[in-house]
Design a protein around this motif. Structure first.
Motif: not given
Length: 187
Positions: A131-140, A185-187, A174-181
């Protein structure tokens, strides 16, 4: 070789001619796929599955095209691909909804309710992470989502950059920023 000649070669059974046609329509196919995935946020179907559907649609367009109807092949192919990809998405959504209902009906008579049953804590943690991951993807951004989809196809940074017409360094950043994000986000 002109498109008309390629179509005749394909109809005579030349697989290499179809590969050549497919290569020339690859960009259009991905544009159609991403327009559906980004406009409707549809992630029930993978890019690979939609690409496969689009390839089948291109083959259908080759077999059904009639130049006497007053339209170019590229216009006809675009419409056939778009229609078939749209149908695939609609059928998958319908299947997803029907499967959900059938699972609920399966337990109605027994008195067992999977929604209120004690499920292992691990399952709950996994669902919360999803759920958290899907929420994060919505912010991208749309571009970030495209980069993720292309990377999931095992494309190199250079191939992604070429496909999206951006620099390789931007893909890397962008991939670095996404991985970091994702980690944050999952913390």
């Amino acid at each position: 070789m002109e498109e008309k000649e390629i179509l005749l070669e394909i109809l005579s059974g030349n697989d290499e001619a179809f590969e050549k046609l497919l290569e020339s329509y690859k960009r259009m196919i991905y544009k159609i796929i991403y327009s559906f995935r980004l406009d409707y946020g549809d992630y029930l179907i993978s890019v690979e599955d939609l690409y496969q559907e689009a390839c089948l649609a291109l083959n259908e367009a080759v077999n059904c095209y009639d130049e006497n109807k007053g339209t170019t092949f590229s216009t006809f192919a675009f419409l056939v691909i778009k229609r078939n990809v749209s149908k695939k998405i609609a059928s998958e959504r319908s299947l997803y909804i029907h499967e959900g209902f059938s699972i609920e009906r399966q337990y109605e008579d027994s008195g067992y309710n999977p929604a209120t049953a004690d499920l292992p804590l691990l399952y709950h943690d996994e669902m919360e992470q999803r759920r958290k991951l899907m929420d994060y993807f919505k912010t991208l951004s749309k571009e970030d989502l495209r980069i993720i989809d292309l990377k999931s196809l095992d494309m190199s940074y250079a191939e992604i950059a070429n496909c999206l017409q951006i620099s390789t360094k931007k893909v890397d950043n962008r991939l670095y920023a996404i991985k970091k994000g994702i980690k944050d986000y999952l913390r």
